[in-house]
Design a protein around this motif. Structure first.
Motif, PDB file in Angstrom:
ATOM      1  N   SER A 166       9.774  16.614  -3.614  1.00 13.86           N
ATOM      2  CA  SER A 166       9.152  17.310  -2.595  1.00 13.86           C
ATOM      3  C   SER A 166       7.698  17.493  -2.564  1.00 13.86           C
ATOM      4  CB  SER A 166       9.741  18.742  -2.603  1.00 13.86           C
ATOM      5  OG  SER A 166       9.470  19.387  -3.721  1.00 13.86           O
ATOM      6  N   GLU A 167       6.844  17.467  -3.909  1.00 12.99           N
ATOM      7  CA  GLU A 167       5.656  17.574  -4.037  1.00 12.99           C
ATOM      8  C   GLU A 167       4.919  16.153  -3.664  1.00 12.99           C
ATOM      9  OE1 GLU A 167       2.414  17.450  -7.614  1.00 12.99           O
ATOM     10  OE2 GLU A 167       4.262  18.117  -7.786  1.00 12.99           O
ATOM     11  N   LEU A 168       5.370  14.938  -3.967  1.00 12.28           N
ATOM     12  CA  LEU A 168       4.924  13.763  -3.495  1.00 12.28           C
ATOM     13  C   LEU A 168       5.124  13.497  -2.160  1.00 12.28           C
ATOM     14  CD1 LEU A 168       3.627  11.367  -4.430  1.00 12.28           C
ATOM     15  CD2 LEU A 168       5.785  10.145  -4.870  1.00 12.28           C
ATOM     16  N   ALA A 169       6.131  14.033  -1.571  1.00 14.20           N
ATOM     17  CA  ALA A 169       6.652  13.574  -0.074  1.00 14.20           C
ATOM     18  C   ALA A 169       5.647  14.567   0.841  1.00 14.20           C
ATOM     19  CB  ALA A 169       7.828  14.041   0.115  1.00 14.20           C
ATOM     20  N   ASP A 170       5.471  15.780   0.403  1.00 14.60           N
ATOM     21  CA  ASP A 170       4.232  16.530   1.058  1.00 14.60           C
ATOM     22  C   ASP A 170       2.993  16.072   1.149  1.00 14.60           C
ATOM     23  OD1 ASP A 170       6.178  18.663   1.555  1.00 14.60           O
ATOM     24  OD2 ASP A 170       5.604  19.934   0.031  1.00 14.60           O
ATOM     25  N   PRO A 179      19.264   8.417  -1.407  1.00 13.02           N
ATOM     26  CA  PRO A 179      18.173   8.637  -2.286  1.00 13.02           C
ATOM     27  C   PRO A 179      18.050   7.066  -3.103  1.00 13.02           C
ATOM     28  CG  PRO A 179      19.562  10.448  -2.584  1.00 13.02           C
ATOM     29  CD  PRO A 179      20.165   9.373  -1.927  1.00 13.02           C
ATOM     30  N   GLY A 180      16.837   6.288  -2.619  1.00 12.98           N
ATOM     31  CA  GLY A 180      16.740   4.923  -3.258  1.00 12.98           C
ATOM     32  C   GLY A 180      15.266   4.373  -2.836  1.00 12.98           C
ATOM     33  N   ARG A 181      15.478   3.118  -2.659  1.00 18.35           N
ATOM     34  CA  ARG A 181      14.115   2.279  -2.391  1.00 18.35           C
ATOM     35  C   ARG A 181      13.477   2.654  -1.149  1.00 18.35           C
ATOM     36  NH1 ARG A 181      18.247  -1.508  -3.840  1.00 18.35           N
ATOM     37  NH2 ARG A 181      18.173  -1.995  -6.148  1.00 18.35           N
ATOM     38  N   ARG A 182      14.346   3.064  -0.143  1.00 17.95           N
ATOM     39  CA  ARG A 182      13.900   3.329   1.173  1.00 17.95           C
ATOM     40  C   ARG A 182      13.127   4.474   1.271  1.00 17.95           C
ATOM     41  NH1 ARG A 182      15.782  -0.023   5.147  1.00 17.95           N
ATOM     42  NH2 ARG A 182      17.713  -1.380   4.426  1.00 17.95           N
ATOM     43  N   CYS A 183      13.007   5.415   0.068  1.00 20.56           N
ATOM     44  CA  CYS A 183      12.338   6.589   0.028  1.00 20.56           C
ATOM     45  C   CYS A 183      11.123   6.677  -0.678  1.00 20.56           C
ATOM     46  CB  CYS A 183      13.137   7.847  -0.717  1.00 20.56           C
ATOM     47  SG  CYS A 183      14.822   7.776  -0.140  1.00 20.56           S
ATOM     48  N   LEU A 184      10.095   7.510   0.128  1.00 18.37           N
ATOM     49  CA  LEU A 184       8.613   7.345  -0.584  1.00 18.37           C
ATOM     50  C   LEU A 184       7.867   6.257  -0.684  1.00 18.37           C
ATOM     51  CD1 LEU A 184       9.755   9.756  -3.934  1.00 18.37           C
ATOM     52  CD2 LEU A 184       8.919  10.687  -1.502  1.00 18.37           C
ATOM     53  N   ARG A 185       8.276   5.211   0.455  1.00 20.00           N
ATOM     54  CA  ARG A 185       7.644   4.061   0.626  1.00 20.00           C
ATOM     55  C   ARG A 185       6.033   4.317   0.364  1.00 20.00           C
ATOM     56  NH1 ARG A 185      11.068   0.560   4.578  1.00 20.00           N
ATOM     57  NH2 ARG A 185      12.745  -0.109   3.261  1.00 20.00           N
ATOM     58  N   ALA A 186       5.598   5.121   1.162  1.00 23.11           N
ATOM     59  CA  ALA A 186       3.935   5.361   1.130  1.00 23.11           C
ATOM     60  C   ALA A 186       3.267   5.759  -0.231  1.00 23.11           C
ATOM     61  CB  ALA A 186       3.569   6.542   2.154  1.00 23.11           C
ATOM     62  N   ALA A 187       4.266   5.654  -1.165  1.00 24.95           N
ATOM     63  CA  ALA A 187       3.608   5.985  -2.512  1.00 24.95           C
ATOM     64  C   ALA A 187       3.377   4.567  -3.092  1.00 24.95           C
ATOM     65  CB  ALA A 187       4.649   7.028  -3.325  1.00 24.95           C
ATOM     66  N   ARG A 188       4.129   3.676  -2.754  1.00 25.78           N
ATOM     67  CA  ARG A 188       3.944   2.228  -3.335  1.00 25.78           C
ATOM     68  C   ARG A 188       3.979   1.290  -2.220  1.00 25.78           C
ATOM     69  NH1 ARG A 188       9.186   3.971  -2.668  1.00 25.78           N
ATOM     70  NH2 ARG A 188      10.770   2.357  -2.109  1.00 25.78           N
ATOM     71  N   PRO A 189       2.748   1.241  -1.312  1.00 25.94           N
ATOM     72  CA  PRO A 189       2.376   0.154  -0.429  1.00 25.94           C
ATOM     73  C   PRO A 189       2.690  -1.224  -0.668  1.00 25.94           C
ATOM     74  CG  PRO A 189       0.339   1.209  -1.177  1.00 25.94           C
ATOM     75  CD  PRO A 189       1.461   1.920  -1.527  1.00 25.94           C
ATOM     76  N   LEU A 236       2.538  12.800   1.243  1.00 32.74           N
ATOM     77  CA  LEU A 236       2.588  11.833   1.824  1.00 32.74           C
ATOM     78  C   LEU A 236       2.826  11.861   3.488  1.00 32.74           C
ATOM     79  CD1 LEU A 236       4.709   9.566  -0.607  1.00 32.74           C
ATOM     80  CD2 LEU A 236       2.419   9.411  -0.082  1.00 32.74           C
ATOM     81  N   GLY A 237       3.333  12.967   3.566  1.00 36.86           N
ATOM     82  CA  GLY A 237       3.540  13.671   5.193  1.00 36.86           C
ATOM     83  C   GLY A 237       4.751  13.027   5.431  1.00 36.86           C
ATOM     84  N   GLU A 238       5.688  12.807   4.518  1.00 39.76           N
ATOM     85  CA  GLU A 238       7.310  12.313   5.036  1.00 39.76           C
ATOM     86  C   GLU A 238       8.376  13.098   4.115  1.00 39.76           C
ATOM     87  OE1 GLU A 238       8.094   8.490   2.111  1.00 39.76           O
ATOM     88  OE2 GLU A 238       6.375   8.391   3.238  1.00 39.76           O
ATOM     89  N   PRO A 239       9.425  12.992   4.701  1.00 41.39           N
ATOM     90  CA  PRO A 239      10.590  13.688   3.942  1.00 41.39           C
ATOM     91  C   PRO A 239      10.896  13.164   2.738  1.00 41.39           C
ATOM     92  CG  PRO A 239      11.619  12.411   5.884  1.00 41.39           C
ATOM     93  CD  PRO A 239       9.971  12.294   5.758  1.00 41.39           C
ATOM     94  N   PRO A 240      11.327  13.733   1.575  1.00 43.15           N
ATOM     95  CA  PRO A 240      11.897  13.160   0.372  1.00 43.15           C
ATOM     96  C   PRO A 240      12.869  11.916   0.593  1.00 43.15           C
ATOM     97  CG  PRO A 240      11.831  15.542   0.193  1.00 43.15           C
ATOM     98  CD  PRO A 240      11.612  15.287   1.367  1.00 43.15           C
ATOM     99  N   VAL A 241      13.736  12.235   1.401  1.00 35.55           N
ATOM    100  CA  VAL A 241      14.785  11.216   1.764  1.00 35.55           C
ATOM    101  C   VAL A 241      14.955  11.188   3.350  1.00 35.55           C
ATOM    102  CG1 VAL A 241      17.367  10.558   1.677  1.00 35.55           C
ATOM    103  CG2 VAL A 241      16.137  11.786  -0.411  1.00 35.55           C
ATOM    104  N   PRO A 242      14.591  10.115   3.812  1.00 38.12           N
ATOM    105  CA  PRO A 242      14.462   9.929   5.194  1.00 38.12           C
ATOM    106  C   PRO A 242      15.877  10.412   5.875  1.00 38.12           C
ATOM    107  CG  PRO A 242      13.354   8.043   4.462  1.00 38.12           C
ATOM    108  CD  PRO A 242      14.040   8.832   3.106  1.00 38.12           C
ATOM    109  N   GLN A 243      16.246  10.682   7.174  1.00 39.45           N
ATOM    110  CA  GLN A 243      17.274  11.037   7.861  1.00 39.45           C
ATOM    111  C   GLN A 243      18.101   9.627   7.931  1.00 39.45           C
ATOM    112  OE1 GLN A 243      18.134  13.725   9.517  1.00 39.45           O
ATOM    113  NE2 GLN A 243      20.221  13.071  10.143  1.00 39.45           N
ATOM    114  N   GLY A 244      19.281   9.954   7.398  1.00 43.32           N
ATOM    115  CA  GLY A 244      20.277   8.773   7.474  1.00 43.32           C
ATOM    116  C   GLY A 244      20.147   7.954   6.388  1.00 43.32           C
ATOM    117  N   GLU A 245      19.148   8.420   5.225  1.00 39.85           N
ATOM    118  CA  GLU A 245      19.242   7.443   3.998  1.00 39.85           C
ATOM    119  C   GLU A 245      19.672   8.072   2.854  1.00 39.85           C
ATOM    120  OE1 GLU A 245      18.307   4.379   4.159  1.00 39.85           O
ATOM    121  OE2 GLU A 245      17.204   3.947   6.079  1.00 39.85           O
TER     122      GLU A 245
END
Length: 271
Positions: A118-122, A135-145, A124-133
């Motif tokens: 939640s701290e990292l997602a805040d 918890p995995g590789r599709r999460c927190l993508r902006a942290a690892r461009p 990045l301005g994105e949810p920890p786990v995107p809608q419909g996904e």
């Protein structure tokens, strides 16, 4: 090395098909574990990640890996003349080392602190786990461009709950089981962990002895599925995900969501 049949006499192998009822709940899976629906509630425990106390750096895990290889300090360095090894090197030359581990994980030690999703997602301005996904590789993508995490972050591991999270989960399961630590349980290890595609690997034992399952000498991770014999709750560790699902009574899920040592959330679309 002790086999998969026992851990200090506390866990013994169960013959036959002990996961048939789980396969009925999730018939499309098995090799990566069986995902249970709500029973009647469910939550996902997000695998822990850690950050160096001075904060993230621009250098990534991939940068570190390539620097080590170029210095000839890594296994399989360019010094090998074997054709097969040169072929593997060529195949992996363009691969990105993400920094994500597989299986067991835990606190890295002094100098590191827990980094909440939640701290990292805040930041990045994105949810920890995107809608419909999941918890995995599709999460927190902006942290690892570039696909690789900052070298100052130990990202969540795939395939198994972190050591501290497993220990706390076992404690909460005991609090919400009528027999407490004496609750009889089953632990299933998928073929991806055992490399045995012909025989099912299920162990039986007491909930009070379940912490030891995390370091089973014949396994690289915690159980793929773990459940009470009365089936009142079920734990699911998918080998390809960064989260562990717990399905069970509402009071149990409520305590998981509110526990300060865990990071949990409901993902209704997964149930």
């Amino acid at each position: 090395m002790r086999g998969v049949t026992e851990i200090d006499g506390s866990w013994s192998r169960v013959p036959g098909n002990a996961t048939g009822w789980l396969a009925e709940l999730d018939p499309d899976h098995g090799s990566t574990g069986f995902e249970p629906p709500r029973r009647p509630d469910a939550a996902w425990l997000l695998h822990a990640m850690y950050v160096w106390e001075d904060g993230p750096v621009a250098t990534t895990h991939d940068h570190v890996h390539r620097s080590v290889r170029e210095a000839g300090l890594a296994d399989g360095s360019p010094s090998s003349d074997a054709p097969a090894e040169r072929g593997v090197e060529a195949l992996l030359a363009g691969a990105v080392v993400t920094g994500t581990g597989l299986g067991r994980s835990g606190h890295p030690g002094p100098g590191w602190r827990r980094l909440r999703w939640s701290e990292l997602a805040d930041r990045l301005g994105e949810p920890p786990v995107p809608q419909g996904e999941y918890p995995g590789r599709r999460c927190l993508r902006a942290a690892r461009p570039t696909g690789s995490w900052s070298a100052a972050i130990e990202p969540p591991a795939e395939g198994g709950l972190d050591r501290e999270g497993w220990r706390r989960l076992v404690q909460l399961l005991a609090l919400h089981s009528p027999a407490g630590s004496e609750t009889r349980c089953r632990a299933f290890y998928s073929p991806l962990l055992t490399a045995d595609w012909e025989h099912e690997t299920v162990l039986a034992g007491r909930l009070g002895d379940a912490v030891a399952l995390y370091d089973h000498p014949g396994m690289p991770s915690c159980p793929t599925n773990f459940w009470a014999e009365d089936r009142s709750w079920v734990v699911h560790c998918h080998w390809d995900l960064w989260g562990t699902k717990v399905a069970g009574p509402r009071p149990l899920v409520r305590d998981l969501l509110g526990d300060p040592d865990l990071e949990a959330l409901r993902l209704p679309w997964t149930s």
